[in-house]
Each structure stands twice: as structure tokens, then as C-alpha cells.
Design an enzyme around this catalytic site. Structure first.
Site, PDB file in Angstrom:
ATOM      1  CD  GLU A  92      -3.004  -1.130   2.244  1.00  0.00           C
ATOM      2  OE1 GLU A  92      -4.143  -1.558   1.991  1.00  0.00           O
ATOM      3  OE2 GLU A  92      -2.670  -0.690   3.374  1.00  0.00           O
ATOM      4  CG  ASP A 146      -7.534  -5.295   5.027  1.00  0.00           C
ATOM      5  OD1 ASP A 146      -7.625  -4.135   4.554  1.00  0.00           O
ATOM      6  OD2 ASP A 146      -7.085  -5.529   6.163  1.00  0.00           O
ATOM      7  CD  GLU A 154     -10.004  -1.028   8.213  1.00  0.00           C
ATOM      8  OE1 GLU A 154      -9.125  -1.630   8.875  1.00  0.00           O
ATOM      9  OE2 GLU A 154      -9.807  -0.610   7.058  1.00  0.00           O
TER      10      GLU A 154
END
Lengths: 716, 716
Positions: A313, A386, A414
Site C-alpha cells: 500500500e 483484509d 474497521e
């Protein structure tokens, strides 16, 4: 006239008195600060049962005897016992007498209690009721005495204190770490609990007293290390000014058995050292890291080590110089030497529309098995995508038998509703720990087996909020993480019961309902967000709310549409041999279990299969019908949770009751939103009518697509 | 062997017991959350003096009698009295009996107590000891009863409870407002106390219980309104989603007498309404604002109004369309109508190297006197620059006799050391309130006189930190703001004494030392940061630390060098007739007092004068020598404060003692840094040696210039 006025007055005063009672109660309102360490008085320990004849002043009545050298850790253990006992037992006469003893201080008859502890991992302890009725806490080291003290206090609250005790507690894993995704400006990436818990600006001159309660809470569940900063690391964390701040924290945490670690930016030799390169094979670079490590160890002799996110990333890494992850990790491992550990994250994926993102970490790391130094641990997320509400376990577990492995899970929610949705993740983590990788002798090796020489890391949900974790029930995920890292064989329900009894109430009715609610909660989120094996369907950036239509992001494998692959032909991602063959990365015995859509566990159906909308699932419903049924099942569960919680009001203090009730209302509303938006989108892709009996979304698809929340938290 | 073991054991247990005592104390550690509302027991109210004969159950013993209709506000007043009395008085027999009465409920002999209250401003109250010994709290309205309750509780703690009470309290100003510079993402501009106190994300479903203590604290000092968002306003605050959030807050604050206000972005008709223009004279724009105001008032009938920063530091405004500030304000005033107020900020300055920034607001607003609608108030900072440690009062005060004016001060210490430096600002604000503007009849009109039809606004220092204000002593600035807005004639020392007695200790020795320390603290900051009338010498952006050399910023009037004008010829800004003639904006009687450098108040010397380095000041020292002497005086004061505080340790709980001691250490270090960097720079401009006896800075100028703090807080 006077008579009436007096009686009015009396009435008014009486009412004022009632107001007083209400406000007195609120003056003792629970705000969640005390976590599971409230030590509420045990029932039966009432004033009337106290024996006035017991001498309150004598040493034995204090409750704690010591057979160990005093140290900061021992003092903390004794203080915690005193604190807990004083709170749990109203009467001196009811307090058990406790002997806190190092095994090398046990002799005679007592020596038998050393047996099970010989040669065990640091922190091991034994709890035993001795012949004379005293309770023994024995350990080889001071931290074991501290863990044992917390263990005893937990036992007193969750099991009958009258039963004879004999418990041997050996940690399952050496490294049991929090990972804070905290930035120096106190922002927390994917944090929903306020700011960073670390008051960097005022360190090192001022230590926030909250750091002591942080250390206590972590020690109480056996967490023995903390990575204090974001894996998207700022180089400022390695500057002398910040090493001094970290030193102040390390000194405060040390007696609680907690080591500090840092996430480091791989290009720091350039940003901080002014070097031209960060090539791990460049001697100047290696020398810079060695010097930096020496600087840190001079300030913090037991510094834990570095956590590294590299070539992922956009983060810099060894691949920027044509080197491998092993090259990078080993260079850092040499710099640190035997003083600590390098934890290297396997969370990598390249930008591509053609490959299957979930295959990429395996492809990049499997060839490196056996190439990492002994003090390197590979940190692998529970699944290959993820932190989705459900993923199959990561194929790297068991596939790298010559590499130390660590499991990374996410406590902060999240992808599971931030700190608003009640979702107990103990069930998610036992699901992955218990998963059989199919590797090893006899084809039986669980994920838990593969990490015994590494450990577990949890992306923290802790922040500056008074209740630490953003919501009361989110504390349970911090708690469960610690308990599972300590003992990977614990059941999720047992942990939930422990937590709820210490945090809220020991009432059996309360516990039965609450534990079941917690047990079912994760699956509810799966159902209303990403049912039937779907994944990665959230809105862009902040990840708040649904976005299954999103298909225009900078990187194709960031698009929800890439994952749902919904079109007229069907839905789901073909990961079988006919598709990306991500299945091929698993041991054959495991892969075969997920190959046949007719027989496989349907919780993973659309993860591994692309199926026509009218494919007949095991319930008899078509894929489309089953999908909608599961969304509706999830929404229904949120209403059930509201009803269940409302019935528990008598067992819970008013403020925390209301806090949870407020959030459950929001959760139900957001669950409905996820369901409506997703059903609306998939209906448009399918060009299907809704299944019979399913309620139409109240708005059209464009309405859902237009929703916008620039103020959603956690995305800084 | 056994004997020694037993005695060792006994010793260990005794030590463990000591540890218990220490931890018990810390279990009751004060963390600052209770502010000045701790209600610590009054001395003498000890158990031994309690009269066992007194009936604890009867209504009279409760302490509070009511002669008023019950309402939410009345209930709050009664509850606060009960809470306070129960805490202040250990014995029922010692509690005074209190009569809480609306003036329209007083008859007979009691009616005399209504006298002074007739026709007075809302919130006025009277405290009086009646003939029968009861204490009367009388008011015309419920909020007066609440203020009176807090007033009585304050009186009981700060004055002798035995003296006969007769106090009439009339608010000096109608609007007594907090201005929060809080953003929807919870960042606080120039905030050093954590995040925003407002939990926007969870509103309206969940009201943080802390909002009640926020309301209590503000009501206790008479604050009656709060602007909840940053003057650099986000348009999102006017969206329906946020109006619903604000409504939840308004409902919670209403019974405490606190109205909510919003800062609004002048271009909102474009961002939110999709209009092409924000021209205040455009009927579509006016209609948009009217509709928006109606939407807000439908949800919040007592919404306070709008605060506007326009055509200032890049904010949009009426001048973007060739209109005046009055055009803009009056359009909004029409939209709001008689329901509320438009507060228009006068903090404007254009980018230019040629003009004197401190003249610009006067030039822009003075011609508009009398042109503003009745429900518009002009909000003017205490000085014409920007909240510097010292500025002369703003020349607009008294210069706009046909305009309602409001004084804006800054509680958060953006320019006075953040939440680290101890600086009590009561002395700063009384300095400006008491300043004679020279206008009005007889040339006597204080700043306080000019704001009686407007009010006072304080840029808040409140945040999510447990201690609310970032440090314990910073709470005093919140407190002092409220007390001065209530009564502009109070002395800074009297307020400091009240605050310290309630917040820390009533011990006379403690109070004498602390009040003096607080009294001297602001001047200390002036001395070590910007002595002798200097201003605006801070580092760029975050304003942390010194930057007198800075001369390269995008706007010239942002440069410290623009203000110090230090070169070989001298230092200071000539604002006399020979220079910018900013002096000419003051009344002649005032201007003449600052014209002659030989005789003027030297606290303003270099604000108004550019002088040679060897100019002889009133002390006999040259300007250069006096400058260095004042820097050193300020640094010396920080050491004196450390010594004073150390001697007060016996009077203060351990945690708060340490918190303050930690900060004083940092303050002394930073004061030295300011002095060293500034002296180093000015020596280089002067090309002078240091005065005899002055210590050379330990580093050269380049070292100070190179310091860099990207992590300094408050600058988001």
C-alpha cells in the site's frame, strides 16, 4: 391556607428528595473506565455476615503473605490483590489468605506446587488451595506472580470461591502484542475510540497516569508487548526526541511485563539519516540501522523490536531496490541482534485487475520459507484479504514450516461497524485458531499450532475515550484477544462469560442472555453486511456503510465490484481451479472441502465460487433467495439484540445500559441500510425481482449510491 | 529459622500493607474532572461535631425548601444544592436550611427580598440570610434560581458561612458565550486539551453524559451560550443531519440556561444550496438563509444565532460581491429575525507590507457604525492584532457608539504556552475591561462600558481531556471568563482566590501563595516571550516556540520580523504620527498617553515606538539592556513558580501536584528557550554584545532557527 402551603411544601420537598436519590445514583455512574477490573463485591459478602470478632488490624487479616523478594512487579501484584480483595470482600473474616511465592522460595510440603512450573515459559503460574486453606499463587518469576494475582482475582469472580483450586496456567504463545495504529499527531487510523491513548506531546516530562491503568489492564490478560505506533510509520518515531518519550513509557510498563516495540518506516535511513538509499544490502544502510538500534537499546534495554509494513500500500521496502522481504527483515534482524525481534508483515498485494488479490501474499512469501533469521517473525492476518467479517484462514499458515509465524487479528472494528455495532470477535478468532490447515504430520495442524513459536498481535481498539474501546462491548474484544493469546484453546463463550461477569454482572440470567447475544453477534454482522461468503463490500475510504456498486477506484482490487463480481450471469468469485485457483494454495484436504458448491460450508460459498443467481443452495433456496434471506436474518438479529438488552436493564447500571441501548438502535438502523442498499444493488445486477416475502428497500439504488459521509471517523 | 522467617514475613506483610495505603490513596486520585465543583468538606464539619439528636429523615433536615413551580431547571438547582450540601457538610445538623423561591412566590415579610430584583436582567438572583436563619435564594426566573444555587455553594466555600449573607447578583452582560473552535472531525483549532468535547459522530442517538457536566460547569459560572463550531466553519454544520445533532445538545443544555449557536460559512448557499452566488443582496440568497434559519428554529426554538468570520484569512464574505460587512450581517439578521442574534467578527486584515495590520479592522468597521441591525453584535478581539500576551485594547471599543459590541478573548493559550505554561489570564482581561477608551461623556468610558448591550465571548480551552482544559490551572481561565462576563467589576485576584479555594484547597497559606503565583504568571509569559511591548514573535503555523527571525511567509503581516522591525537602527514598530499613526485611532486623551517614549507605560513601548537600541528607558537601562533584563525576569519567575509550587505540595493531592510540577518544569525550560533564541536574534540585529551580567545563550542563532516541531498540537 397555611396548612395547604405546608403540605405543598412537604410534597415539593419530598419530590426534591427523590431528585436527590436519582442524582446520587448518577454520582456513582459507571462510565466503563474500570473495564473488567471493577471487582464488584461478591454476593453474600454482606455486612450482616461479617464476624466482629475478627481482628482487622493483624497482618494475617490483610490477606496477602509474601515469599518472594520485593520488586516493582511484586509490589504491583500485592497492591492489585489488596485492591481486589478489599473490593470483593466486605468483611475481613471472609477474605481468603493468599500466599504469593516464587517457586525457589517454596520448600517442604509447599515444594510440590513447583512441579508443573519447572522449565515453563516466562509468566507461567500455578493457583492452588493448600492444605491449611490458604490459596497459593506460585511462579518462577515475578511476572508470573503478577499474572497469577490477576488470575486469582478473575477466578474469585467467575468461579465459585468455595471450590478447591488447582490451576496451572502456561502461556500458549511467547509474543502477545497489541498493535496500535496510532500516529504522533494522536490520530488513530481505523480508530473509533477518540485519540491515541499515548500523550506523546507531554512525554517524557509527564506520564499520563492513565498509562498505569493501561498497563494493569493489559497485564490482567497477559499481554506482554505493545507496538505503540502505526504500521504506516512516521519516521519521527525514531528521532532522539521520541526515543526519550518511548523510554518514559517503557519504564512505566516494564514492571507490568510489557515491552515496547516500534513500527518503523523502511526508508528511515534516507529521511532521518540523509542517506541516498535504503537498500538493505548497502553496508551504510545496515550500519545506520545498527546504530539506531544501539541508540534505542541504550535507552530501553528490553525494547521489543521493530514491526515492519514494507512494499505494501505504498510503503517503502526492500523491493524498491530489487531485494526480497527476507533481505530486508534479516538486515534489521542483524541490527537488533539477540536483543529483540523483527516482526515483518505479510500483508502485501500488487495493483492488478488480472490477478486474485488474495493469492498475492502467499505467492510472495511462500518461496521465502526458511530464509528468515531466527529473530524474525512473519506476521500474517487471519485471512488473505483484509479483516473482513468472515474470511477463510490465510493459506500461509502451515505453508511455511521453517518460519516463525504470528497471527494478526483486528480488535478495532474497521469492517464490522466501528465502535457502534455490537460484535464480539472471540468467535471469529477461535474459528481461525481452530482451523485445520491440513499441513503437518497426519494432515492435522491448526492455525494455533503454527504460531506457537511466534505469537499473536491484535490491532488495538484502545483510544482516549473514557471507556477505552469506544463502546462497552468493544472492551470484550480487547479482553478476548488477551485471553486467547494466553490460551489458544479457550472457548469464545467461556471468555465472553468471564468478561461479562467481571464487567457487568454475575447474575446467571444476565450472563446466559448476554453470552448468547455476544456469541451470535459476529454472525449477525456477517449476515447483514457480507453474507454467504461475500467480502469487501464497504463504502470507500472510511469504510462506513455499504458500497457494493463501487467500481471506479484507483486500484481495481480496492473495488467492491471486483469482489462480488455480480452481473447477469451470477455472483461470487471463482477461486476454484476453474477460476483464480486460490484454493490451490491450501492443502488438498482443505481445498477439497471448499471445491464443491453443493456440499461446501456455505459461509464461504461466494468467496470461492461464482454461481448463477438461480443455483440451488443447501437450504433449497436459490443463491439470490438465500442471499436476501441471510441479509434479513442479520437485520432480524439486531432487533432481537435490542429486545434482549432491554430485558437486561435491571442487571445493569443506568448509564451503561443506556449507552448500549443507544448503540443497538443505531446498529439496527445501519444493518437495515446495509441490507437495503446491497439488495437494491444486487437486484439491479441480477435483474431479478425480490424473493417472495422480502421487503422492498424504501429508496431506489441511486439514493443509496448518493449517500456521503465526509465526517466518518477513523480515516485520517 | 522459623522465627526469622516469620519476622521476615511480618516485615513483608507490613510493607505490603504500606503499599496498600499508597494504592488506596491513588484509588481516590483527583484527575481534575470535577473542576471547581468538588465541594470538599468544610473544615470543622467533622464527625465529632455532629449532633446525633438531629433527625436525619425529616424534610427540613434535607436542607432545601422550594417556593417555585417545579421545572427541569428547578430540579437541577435543587439537585445541585443537595449534592453540594451533602458533600460540604458531614452532619445534617450543620447544614443550613435553604429556601429556593421565585420572587412571585414571596409574600409577607419575605417580599422585601424581591426589591432589588425587580426588572433586572434574566438570571439575576439574591442571596440573603433571613430573620429565622434560613438562607434565601430568590430570583425572578428559574435560571436565576440555578445561578443562585451555584452562587450560594460558591459562597459557602469561599467566605465564612457564619456571616450574615446579603448579596444581589445582576449579570453585567446579556451574552456570555463560549466560542469553540471545534471541527466536525473532532479536531480543535488551537486546542491543547484533546479532541472536541462534542461527540458529533454519535449524536443525536447518543448523548455523552459528559455534556451534563459541561452544562453544569458553565451554568456554575453564568455562561449562557455556546458556539459549538469553528469560526473557520464547515458547511456540514448546517445540514439536516447536523441540525438534528445540535438539537440533541440544545435539549440537554436548555435547562442549564445555555443556548446553542453556530458559526456559519458565508458561502453556504453555494456549497449547500447549489446557488451560484452568496451575494447578501441577492433575494435567492436571502431566501436560502431565511429558509435555513426557519429549519433550525423549527428544531431549536431558542437557537442563539450565527457567529460569522467573513472576508478574513481566506473565509468567504460579502466583500466577495462588493458588499459591506453590514450588508452581510443585516441579511442574516433579517433571516433570523427577533428569534436570535447575528454576531459578526471584526477580526479582519488585508495582506500588505505597506499598511499597519493593527489599523485595518478599525478602518473597515468604523465607517459602518450605526449601520447594523439591532440584532447584530460586532465581536471584537481584546486587541487589534491577535490575542498576543499583551496588546493595547482594540481601538474599536468606544469608537462605534451606535453598534452593539462584544469582547472576544482567548481562553486557550495559543500564544501563551499552550496548556503547558501556567498563565492565569484574569489579569489580562481585567486590564482590558478596565481600560478607559477615552470616549463617551467626560472622556471616561471603559471597555466594559462599551459592551453592556452585547457581551463577552471566550475562545474555549475545553476538550476531551479528563481535566477538560489541558491542565489544572487552565481551568482557571475558563472559570475567570465566566465570572468576569457575569461581573466585569470583579478583581482578577478575587476570582483566582475563589477558583483556587474550590479547586484545590481553602488553606490560607496555600491560597496566598497560589493567588500571587497566578497574579504574576501572565506578566511572566509576557516577559519571557514578548517583553517591552513586542508582539507576534512565535514560530510559524503551530505557534510553538520563538521565531523572531521569521521573515519569509506568504503574507508579510504574518512575519514576526514585520512586528519587531529589528535592525541596526533599533527595534519596535513606530505607530505614532511619525509612523503608521495607529495611535490616531484612539481617543486623543488615550493616544497622548502612549506618544512619548520617555514617559509612556513601557509595557507598550515597542508596540508604539521604534527606538534605537541605546535609547535610555525609565529604569536607566538602554532599550537593549531593558529587553534582556525583562526576558531574564520572566525566566527567573518560572523558577520562582517551581519553588513556590514545591512548597505547596502538602496542600495538594499527589497526582495533581505532580501534573503541575511536571508542567512547570517544561515551562521553565521553554521560557529559557524563548529568551535564548530571542536574545540571540536581537543581538545579531543590533550587532551588540550582551549586557553585562547576562548569560550567553548556549547555542548559536542557527541552532535555534533550525528547530522544527511538526508534531506540535493545535494546528490542524
Amino acid at each position: 391556607m397555611i396548612g395547604r402551603k405546608l403540605s405543598e411544601l412537604a410534597a415539593q420537598i419530598a419530590l426534591a428528595g427523590l431528585a436527590l436519590c436519582a442524582f446520587s445514583a448518577s454520582a456513582q455512574a459507571e462510565d466503563g473506565y474500570d473495564l473488567w477490573l471493577r471487582y464488584q463485591p461478591l454476593s453474600g459478602a454482606s455486612q450482616s455476615l461479617c464476624d466482629p470478632a475478627v481482628d482487622l488490624s493483624g497482618p494475617v487479616a490483610q490477606g496477602v503473605q509474601l515469599q518472594a523478594q520485593r520488586s516493582a512487579t511484586v509490589d504491583i501484584a500485592v497492591a492489585e490483590l489488596h485492591r481486589g480483595l478489599a473490593s470483593l470482600f466486605r468483611c475481613e473474616s471472609q477474605k481468603p489468605t493468599i500466599l504469593l511465592a516464587r517457586t525457589d522460595q517454596l520448600s517442604g510440603k509447599e515444594a510440590q506446587f513447583s512441579e508443573g512450573l519447572r522449565g515453563q515459559m516466562a509468566g507461567s503460574y500455578r493457583l492452588a488451595t493448600m492444605a491449611d486453606g490458604r490459596i497459593l499463587i506460585a511462579a518462577n518469576d515475578d511476572i508470573g506472580l503478577l499474572y497469577g494475582s490477576f488470575g486469582l482475582l478473575r477466578h474469585l469472580q467467575t468461579d465459585s470461591a468455595n471450590q478447591k483450586l488447582d490451576q496451572l496456567a502456561i502461556p500458549a504463545l511467547p509474543l502477545r502484542l497489541l498493535n496500535h495504529w496510532d500516529n504522533p499527531d494522536r490520530g488513530v487510523e481505523r480508530g473509533y475510540s477518540g485519540e491515541s491513548i499515548f500523550d506523546w506531546w507531554h512525554l517524557p516530562d509527564h506520564l499520563d497516569p492513565r498509562m498505569i491503568d493501561y498497563a494493569r489492564a493489559n497485564a490482567s490478560i497477559g499481554i506482554n508487548g505493545t507496538v505503540v505506533n502505526n504500521v504506516n510509520a512516521s519516521p519521527i518515531m525514531l528521532t532522539p526526541r521520541y526515543i526519550a518519550k518511548l523510554q518514559r513509557l517503557a519504564d512505566a510498563f516494564r514492571p507490568y511485563g510489557i515491552r515496547v516495540y516500534l513500527s518503523v518506516r523502511f526508508s528511515s535511513p534516507r529521511e532521518l539519516g540523509g542517506l541516498d538509499s535504503a537498500d538493505p544490502l548497502d553496508p551504510k544502510v545496515a550500519a545506520w540501522w545498527k546504530s539506531k538500534a544501539d541508540e534505542i537499546y541504550a535507552a530501553i534495554p528490553d525494547f521489543g523490536g521493530f514491526l515492519v509494513k514494507a512494499n505494501s500500500e505504498g510503503q517503502p521496502g526492500p523491493q524498491d531496490y530489487g531485494r526480497t522481504h527476507a533481505d530486508g527483515a534479516n538486515m534489521l534482524a542483524t541490527a537488533i541482534g539477540d536483543r529483540g525481534t523483527v516482526i515483518w508483515r505479510a500483508f502485501v498485494y500488487q495493483s492488478s485487475a488480472e490477478t486474485d488479490r488474495v493469492k498475492l501474499a502467499y505467492e510472495e512469501f511462500k518461496p521465502l520459507d526458511g530464509k528468515f533469521a531466527d529473530n524474525v517473525i512473519l506476521q500474517v492476518k487471519n485471512g488473505p484479504l483484509d479483516f473482513q467479517p468472515r474470511e477463510p484462514f490465510h493459506p500461509l499458515f502451515g505453508a511455511m514450516p521453517h518460519t516463525r509465524m504470528m497471527l494478526e487479528v483486528q480488535q478495532t472494528k474497521e469492517y464490522l461497524g466501528f465502535a457502534t455495532h455490537l460484535a464480539y470477535l472471540g468467535t471469529m478468532w477461535t474459528e481461525v485458531l481452530d482451523a485445520n490447515t491440513g499441513h503437518g504430520k497426519n494432515g492435522h495442524l491448526t492455525v494455533a499450532d503454527t504460531i506457537v513459536s511466534g505469537g499473536m498481535a491484535g490491532v488495538s481498539n484502545i483510544g482516549s475515550d473514557r471507556n477505552w474501546s469506544g463502546s462497552h462491548f468493544d472492551q470484550a474484544n480487547w479482553y478476548a484477544f488477551g485471553r486467547l493469546a494466553w490460551d489458544t484453546s479457550l472457548s469464545a463463550d467461556a471468555i465472553a462469560r468471564e468478561w461479562a461477569a467481571q464487567t457487568f454482572s454475575r447474575n446467571p440470567q444476565f450472563l446466559n442472555v448476554t453470552v448468547k447475544m455476544m456469541h451470535d453477534s459476529r454472525q449477525a454482522v456477517v449476515d447483514y453486511m457480507t453474507p454467504l461468503g461475500l467480502a469487501h463490500q464497504m463504502a470507500t475510504g472510511h469504510h462506513y456503510g455499504p458500497g457494493p456498486w463501487v467500481n471506479d477506484l484507483e486500484r481495481p482490487e480496492w473495488n467492491p465490484a471486483y469482489y462480488n463480481r455480480a452481473d447477469k450471469s451470477g455472483i461470487g468469485f471463482d477461486r476454484t481451479k476453474n477460476g483464480s485457483d486460490a484454493l490451490g494454495q491450501y492443502a488438498p484436504s482443505v481445498a477439497s472441502g471448499w471445491s464443491d458448491p453443493h456440499t461446501m460450508d456455505e459461509d464461504y460459498l461466494l468467496w470461492f465460487q461464482h454461481l448463477p443467481w438461480n443455483f440451488r443452495t443447501q437450504s433449497g433456496r436459490t443463491v439470490w433467495e438465500e442471499l436476501v434471506a441471510r441479509y434479513d436474518r442479520g437485520v432480524a438479529k439486531t432487533h432481537e439484540m435490542q429486545r434482549e438488552w432491554a430485558a437486561l436493564a435491571p442487571y445493569v447500571d443506568a448509564q451503561r445500559y443506556q449507552d448500549v441501548a443507544d448503540d443497538l438502535k443505531v446498529q439496527a438502523r445501519e444493518a437495515q441500510w446495509w441490507r437495503d442498499a446491497s439488495v437494491s444493488y444486487f437486484a439491479s445486477r441480477c435483474e431479478c425481482d425480490l424473493p417472495a416475502g422480502a421487503t422492498a428497500p424504501p429508496h431506489d439504488l441511486q439514493w443509496y449510491e448518493a449517500l456521503n459521509f465526509p465526517d466518518a471517523p477513523g480515516h485520517k
